[in-house]
Write an enzyme that holds these catalytic residues in place. Sequence first.
Site, PDB file in Angstrom:
ATOM      1  CE  LYS A  60      -4.555   1.086   0.088  1.00  0.00           C
ATOM      2  NZ  LYS A  60      -5.503   0.265  -0.299  1.00  0.00           N
ATOM      3  CG  ASP A 115      -7.355   3.391  -1.131  1.00  0.00           C
ATOM      4  OD1 ASP A 115      -7.733   2.007  -0.897  1.00  0.00           O
ATOM      5  OD2 ASP A 115      -7.456   4.276   0.149  1.00  0.00           O
TER       6      ASP A 115
HETATM    7  P1  NDP Z   1     -12.717   7.901  -3.116  1.00  0.00           P
HETATM    8  O1  NDP Z   1     -11.881   8.752  -2.773  1.00  0.00           O
HETATM    9  O2  NDP Z   1     -13.311   7.547  -4.557  1.00  0.00           O
HETATM   10  O3  NDP Z   1     -14.017   8.183  -2.299  1.00  0.00           O
HETATM   11  C1  NDP Z   1     -14.007   8.436  -1.047  1.00  0.00           C
HETATM   12  C2  NDP Z   1     -15.394   8.821  -0.170  1.00  0.00           C
HETATM   13  O4  NDP Z   1     -15.305   8.616   1.330  1.00  0.00           O
HETATM   14  C3  NDP Z   1     -15.537  10.340  -0.613  1.00  0.00           C
HETATM   15  O5  NDP Z   1     -16.898  10.455  -0.506  1.00  0.00           O
HETATM   16  C4  NDP Z   1     -15.105  10.802   0.551  1.00  0.00           C
HETATM   17  O6  NDP Z   1     -15.683  12.397   0.865  1.00  0.00           O
HETATM   18  C5  NDP Z   1     -15.373   9.953   1.825  1.00  0.00           C
HETATM   19  N1  NDP Z   1     -14.302  10.057   2.700  1.00  0.00           N
HETATM   20  C6  NDP Z   1     -12.975   9.863   2.647  1.00  0.00           C
HETATM   21  N2  NDP Z   1     -12.314   9.842   3.907  1.00  0.00           N
HETATM   22  C7  NDP Z   1     -13.182  10.584   4.568  1.00  0.00           C
HETATM   23  C8  NDP Z   1     -13.162  10.726   6.071  1.00  0.00           C
HETATM   24  N3  NDP Z   1     -12.039  10.877   6.544  1.00  0.00           N
HETATM   25  N4  NDP Z   1     -14.580  11.202   6.672  1.00  0.00           N
HETATM   26  C9  NDP Z   1     -15.446  11.230   5.901  1.00  0.00           C
HETATM   27  N5  NDP Z   1     -15.549  10.832   4.498  1.00  0.00           N
HETATM   28  C10 NDP Z   1     -14.494  10.407   3.930  1.00  0.00           C
HETATM   29  O7  NDP Z   1     -12.263   6.557  -2.371  1.00  0.00           O
HETATM   30  P2  NDP Z   1     -12.619   4.890  -2.743  1.00  0.00           P
HETATM   31  O8  NDP Z   1     -14.282   5.034  -2.905  1.00  0.00           O
HETATM   32  O9  NDP Z   1     -11.981   4.457  -3.744  1.00  0.00           O
HETATM   33  O10 NDP Z   1     -12.541   4.294  -1.263  1.00  0.00           O
HETATM   34  C11 NDP Z   1     -13.422   4.418  -0.406  1.00  0.00           C
HETATM   35  C12 NDP Z   1     -13.066   3.096   0.852  1.00  0.00           C
HETATM   36  O11 NDP Z   1     -12.901   1.873  -0.057  1.00  0.00           O
HETATM   37  C13 NDP Z   1     -11.669   3.412   1.272  1.00  0.00           C
HETATM   38  O12 NDP Z   1     -11.677   2.711   2.722  1.00  0.00           O
HETATM   39  C14 NDP Z   1     -10.793   2.435   0.413  1.00  0.00           C
HETATM   40  O13 NDP Z   1      -9.802   2.155   1.379  1.00  0.00           O
HETATM   41  C15 NDP Z   1     -11.741   1.236   0.101  1.00  0.00           C
HETATM   42  N6  NDP Z   1     -11.205   0.508  -0.875  1.00  0.00           N
HETATM   43  C16 NDP Z   1     -11.459   0.938  -2.136  1.00  0.00           C
HETATM   44  C17 NDP Z   1     -10.903   0.261  -3.312  1.00  0.00           C
HETATM   45  C18 NDP Z   1     -10.762   0.634  -4.850  1.00  0.00           C
HETATM   46  O14 NDP Z   1     -10.856  -0.303  -5.565  1.00  0.00           O
HETATM   47  N7  NDP Z   1     -10.854   1.993  -4.734  1.00  0.00           N
HETATM   48  C19 NDP Z   1     -10.722  -1.223  -3.137  1.00  0.00           C
HETATM   49  C20 NDP Z   1     -11.163  -1.816  -2.006  1.00  0.00           C
HETATM   50  C21 NDP Z   1     -11.269  -1.036  -0.881  1.00  0.00           C
HETATM   51  P3  NDP Z   1     -14.958  13.484   0.224  1.00  0.00           P
HETATM   52  O15 NDP Z   1     -14.927  13.385  -1.197  1.00  0.00           O
HETATM   53  O16 NDP Z   1     -15.787  14.512   0.730  1.00  0.00           O
HETATM   54  O17 NDP Z   1     -13.826  13.524   0.908  1.00  0.00           O
HETATM   55  O1  2IT Z   2      -7.838  -1.466  -0.824  1.00  0.00           O
HETATM   56  C1  2IT Z   2      -8.005  -1.989  -1.960  1.00  0.00           C
HETATM   57  O2  2IT Z   2      -8.177  -3.216  -2.081  1.00  0.00           O
HETATM   58  C2  2IT Z   2      -7.730  -1.049  -2.955  1.00  0.00           C
HETATM   59  N1  2IT Z   2      -7.505   0.189  -2.820  1.00  0.00           N
HETATM   60  C3  2IT Z   2      -7.375  -1.618  -4.459  1.00  0.00           C
HETATM   61  C4  2IT Z   2      -5.989  -2.043  -4.687  1.00  0.00           C
HETATM   62  C5  2IT Z   2      -5.764  -2.518  -5.828  1.00  0.00           C
HETATM   63  O3  2IT Z   2      -4.521  -2.978  -6.085  1.00  0.00           O
HETATM   64  O4  2IT Z   2      -6.670  -2.704  -6.897  1.00  0.00           O
END
Ligand code: NDP
Ligand code: 2IT
Length: 450
Positions: free
Chosen positions: A125, A165
Amino acid sequence: MPYVHETLENLRKSSPAQTEFYQAAEEVLECLRPLFKRSPHYHEHSIIERIVEPERQIMFRICWTDDTGRVQVNKGYRVQFNSTLGPYKGGLRFHPSVTSGTIKFLGFEQIFKNALTGLPIGGGKGGSDFDPKGRSDGEIMRFCQAYMSELYRHIGPHTDVPAGDIGVGGREIGYLYGQYKRLTGRYEGVLTGKGLDWGGSIGRKEATGYGAVYFAQNMLEALGKTLEGKTCLVSGAGNVAIYTIEKLYEMGAKPVTCTDSRGTLHDAKGVDLDLLKELKEVNRASLEVYLEKHPEASYTPVDEYPEDGHAVWRFKADAAFPCATQNELTAADAEALLANGVYCISEGANMPSAADAVDRFLEAKIAYGPGKAANAGGVATSQLEMAQNNSMEQWPLEKVDEKLKEIMANIHRQCADTAEEFDEPTNLVLGANIAGFRKVADAMIDHGVV
Ligand code: NDP
Ligand code: 2IT
């Protein structure tokens, strides 16, 4: 079990400020106690001391120039945690809350998540404390280029393959990829989540959210239920939340909430997905703007949240999908969800439920899918992107989606079977941790002391 206790004590001493990493490690190690009782050889090989220590941690300075001409400085990280099952694989997070402890917790979770996919990928990561909010496109590009100017020497399609992420989506992957190509002269699958015209996989953008819904469907099927007609709470409004909502609609469910860092939106008719995409994917606007088109929806700003938790978990529903960030769901939220009739939780985010909230779900014996199992569809599809890059192919959506469904069903089966094997049939946390750990630990033993 002194072995688990001692390792946790050592971690507490050696990583005193890394509370999120400690939380993630404690959950995994506590679940392993019954395994160590049955299989003492893991202790003889010092597996847990080895597995909680990253193979390599890279920390670096990132200097870039903002639009006013001022030099800005940020911290950059890449934790190459465990390469037993394959090249390091895991996302990059750009968010002001990022510390080395955040990246370590995410990298640690990634090891077991990636193992559960059954695909040849190790755990890693990275990220930065850079705050993309309010930054122009040019600033984002210059920051990404500066970040890659150090990172490029540590990654490669067969060594370490970053992805997105929080704060890192298609736009950022593009700028990072362009800089990698400029510095190395190589056009190769060193990042995933790439654009569809330059090496990306169809379906990667949607995969984490879709996968979390498939996982919920698998859990419900085991109870003889479906998502059809169910009211669902979703948190987040980013990549994972948007495609969770999209798939919930396809399954005939009704997602009624989403959140961003400023507030919570509740639309009893069901969230307007086209509008949400326009607000977040195109305009990068606040959720409050949603009310201009749907004045009947309700919006709760953060300063009006309950003192002991989050507004989004206080609505009546059948299922919940935390898709924003770690520890966004407290013990009080867990109690509110249970009291309001929620019986299925599938975590799109990494470690969104606080440890005492997880305890409440496990005590209530509801269908609870922990992040490292439920959100593994994203990284699994990243590996499918790597496979397509290696063979210079691009697969159609049907093929990617079919594989994603199969992988999620297989993860659910492994978690449920392992939970059953250890006499806790409803405990998918235990199932996920033991099943993921066993694969990595057995391969570590095969590889000798390295
Ligand atoms: P994005 O940046 O696309 O979206 C994140 C969302 O969560 C936004 O709406 C953001 O609001 C909100 N957010 C982030 N941090 C905070 C915080 N501290 N407090 C309140 N709201 C918050 O990220 P992802 O959708 O990609 O990721 C979301 C979650 O999913 C994370 O935990 C990530 O680790 C996990 N994840 C992501 C994967 C991926 O493929 N992208 C894979 C597996 C897990 P705002 O825009 O206002 O900041
Ligand atoms: O938390 C996760 O699994 C991710 N942000 C995606 C990682 C990846 O390599 O696609």
